[in-house]
Enzyme design. Structure first.
Site, PDB file in Angstrom:
ATOM      1  N   PHE A  98       1.020  -0.923   0.064  1.00 18.32           N
ATOM      2  CA  PHE A  98      -0.285  -0.101  -0.173  1.00 18.32           C
ATOM      3  C   PHE A  98       0.524   1.427   0.638  1.00 18.32           C
ATOM      4  CE2 PHE A  98      -2.395   3.754   2.270  1.00 18.32           C
ATOM      5  CZ  PHE A  98      -3.630   3.204   1.560  1.00 18.32           C
TER       6      PHE A  98
ATOM      7  N   ASP B 157       8.998   3.033   1.172  1.00 14.61           N
ATOM      8  CA  ASP B 157       8.124   3.741   1.477  1.00 14.61           C
ATOM      9  C   ASP B 157       8.133   3.441   3.188  1.00 14.61           C
ATOM     10  OD1 ASP B 157       5.640   4.176   2.082  1.00 14.61           O
ATOM     11  OD2 ASP B 157       4.686   4.103   1.104  1.00 14.61           O
TER      12      ASP B 157
ATOM     13  N   LYS C 285       3.742  10.341   8.526  1.00 13.68           N
ATOM     14  CA  LYS C 285       2.965   9.682   9.205  1.00 13.68           C
ATOM     15  C   LYS C 285       3.298  10.077  11.092  1.00 13.68           C
ATOM     16  CE  LYS C 285       0.360   5.742   7.482  1.00 13.68           C
ATOM     17  NZ  LYS C 285      -0.843   5.333   8.531  1.00 13.68           N
TER      18      LYS C 285
HETATM   19  N1  PLP Z   1       2.582   4.613   2.578  1.00 14.02           N
HETATM   20  C1  PLP Z   1       1.985   3.594   3.528  1.00 14.02           C
HETATM   21  C2  PLP Z   1       2.560   2.497   4.116  1.00 14.02           C
HETATM   22  C3  PLP Z   1       0.781   4.130   4.398  1.00 14.02           C
HETATM   23  O1  PLP Z   1       0.610   2.790   4.981  1.00 14.02           O
HETATM   24  C4  PLP Z   1       0.637   5.093   4.262  1.00 14.02           C
HETATM   25  C5  PLP Z   1      -0.615   4.778   4.782  1.00 14.02           C
HETATM   26  O2  PLP Z   1      -1.356   4.650   5.641  1.00 14.02           O
HETATM   27  C6  PLP Z   1       0.126   5.661   3.729  1.00 14.02           C
HETATM   28  C7  PLP Z   1       1.686   5.074   2.131  1.00 14.02           C
HETATM   29  C8  PLP Z   1      -0.470   7.233   2.489  1.00 14.02           C
HETATM   30  O3  PLP Z   1       0.122   7.598   4.296  1.00 14.02           O
HETATM   31  P1  PLP Z   1      -0.961   9.200   4.139  1.00 14.02           P
HETATM   32  O4  PLP Z   1      -2.209   8.248   4.250  1.00 14.02           O
HETATM   33  O5  PLP Z   1      -0.790   9.650   4.549  1.00 14.02           O
HETATM   34  O6  PLP Z   1      -1.441   9.943   2.663  1.00 14.02           O
END
Ligand code: PLP
Length: 419
Positions: A142, A226, A255
């Site tokens: 994700f 990521d 986050k």
């Molecule tokens: N990448 C990962 C691994 C995530 O867990 C998340 C959100 O849960 C995102 C990207 C997206 O982040 P945001 O919700 O701040 O756009």
């Protein structure tokens, strides 16, 4: 001002009527937080082992967070990226140091994880241009909900309503062999989520990052990691890639670095730092003085209080505590540091989340057979003991309900034990 006269029923009605329908019903109305605890509108206290999905690294209303928000808001909040501010430069320097980029590193600031990944997607496109139209990403990983980050997200059901996606992204399994089988010199980048959180807190196999670092380097492709959920100390290292001692070309963070203040960033290493040039990317809010001052203070507190080490030690303690409950519903635990997945023997994760909330504990179910735990990095013995008691009670509630169902001859199908 919020309407203080609302009743429980009426805030649910208001939420159903006024808020976008892409989220389900809100599970509670929270009005206050302190440390690892939340209070709802009826004054009920909850132990928060979700921390806004791995966001509130210092817990709620931490003095360092409150001081940073109020002091910087009183001094200077926003001036645009035509200008620099001391807090923006301080945070960039700190992120480079913590990520270990050395002199060559550069930082792009956005406002969320998805925005950080959008920037990373553009970085991949800038690398090799039309000679490298292919981008590889992992099945089930994700990366966010914006169109670029969604194109990188290996979940067909999330993409389906929004097709066509941005082109060129191919999905592969999380093995070095799968990468070796498809990579060539037309691949711009491999995107990796080091612990697949939304897929059920699934860490990559040990040695995977080291292997794909070697393969991507051999083919001149960028390795982009990521760290949106795993960064800021959550896994027991500042960033999850550091568990394998590799040097990526770029990482994305969000986050936990803001501790509740919206911020995201792309951190580049070595030659990848030279790819963006004037006019190729930007954000009005990204890297403003307020957001960067707060994130700098949050990271400073994580460093000062030794919370990266705490995440490592407390993560093991949480997993031991779950094992010690000895529930038939628990198949095992997995994860890194304080990002823990609890695998269930039956597809009852949603029922466990509801029961936990009724017992005064907030946890989350990324799928039917997994409970996700991502508490503040500040937790200690008191919070873990309380978690074990409340989670044990929630499991017992769900177990009892299952027994009743079985007695009615409606036995649920056990799921497989976790890998
Ligand atoms: N990448 C990962 C691994 C995530 O867990 C998340 C959100 O849960 C995102 C990207 C997206 O982040 P945001 O919700 O701040 O756009």
């Amino acid at each position: 001002m919020a309407d203080q006269t609302r009743t429980a029923a009426s805030w649910q009605d208001d939420a159903r009527r006024d808020l976008v329908r892409s989220f389900g019903d809100r599970m509670a109305m929270f009005v206050r937080g302190e440390g690892a605890y939340l209070w709802d509108d009826e004054g009920t206290r909850y132990l928060d082992f979700l921390a806004g999905i791995a966001v509130d690294s210092l817990g709620h209303a931490h003095p360092a967070f409150v001081e940073a928000v109020s002091a910087q808001a009183a001094r200077l909040a926003h001036v645009s990226n035509y200008f620099a501010t001391p807090s923006q430069l301080a945070l960039a320097a700190r992120l480079k140091r913590l990520a270990g980029t050395g002199e060559s590193g550069r930082v792009y600031f956005g406002n969320s994880g998805a925005e950080a990944n959008e920037a990373a997607f553009k970085l991949a496109r800038l690398h090799g241009g039309t000679d490298r139209p292919r981008i590889l990403a992992l099945t089930d990983a994700f990366h966010g909900r914006t169109m670029g980050s969604l194109a990188l997200t290996g979940k067909p059901w999330m993409q389906e309503p929004f097709l066509p996606m941005a082109g060129g992204v191919e999905f592969i399994d999380s093995t070095a062999e799968a990468l070796e089988a498809v990579i060539d010199d037309r691949v711009a980048a491999l995107f990796v989520e080091p612990v697949k959180g939304e897929a059920g807190v699934l860490p990559l196999p040990e040695g995977y990052l080291r292997a794909v670092r070697e393969i991507t380097r051999r083919h001149g492709a960028l390795l982009i990691i990521d760290e949106v959920q795993t960064g800021a100390g959550r896994t027991g290292e500042w960033f999850a890639f550091q568990h394998e001692g590799i040097r990526p070309d770029a990482i994305t963070v969000a986050k936990g670095i803001g501790g509740g203040f919206p911020i995201g960033a792309l951190i580049t290493f070595d030659e990848a730092s030279e790819l963006f040039y004037p006019g190729t990317h930007g954000s009005t809010f990204g890297g403003n003085a307020l957001a960067t001052a707060v994130a700098d203070a949050v990271l400073d507190e994580i460093e000062r209080a030794g919370l990266v080490e705490n995440a490592r030690v407390r993560g093991a303690q949480v997993r031991d505590a779950v094992d010690a409950i000895g529930s038939d519903l628990v198949a095992g635990t997995r994860g890194l540091g304080l990002l823990v997945g609890i695998a269930l023997t039956h597809p009852v994760a949603k029922a466990v989340v509801t029961a936990a909330q009724q017992h005064g504990l907030i946890v989350n179910a990324p799928n039917d057979t997994t409970i996700r735990i991502a508490p503040p990095l500040t937790i200690g013995d008191v919070e873990i003991d309380e978690f074990a008691r409340l989670f044990g009670a929630a499991l017992a509630t769900v177990s009892d309900a299952l027994l009743l169902e079985n007695a009615d001859d409606a036995a649920p199908t056990p799921t497989e034990a976790p890998a």
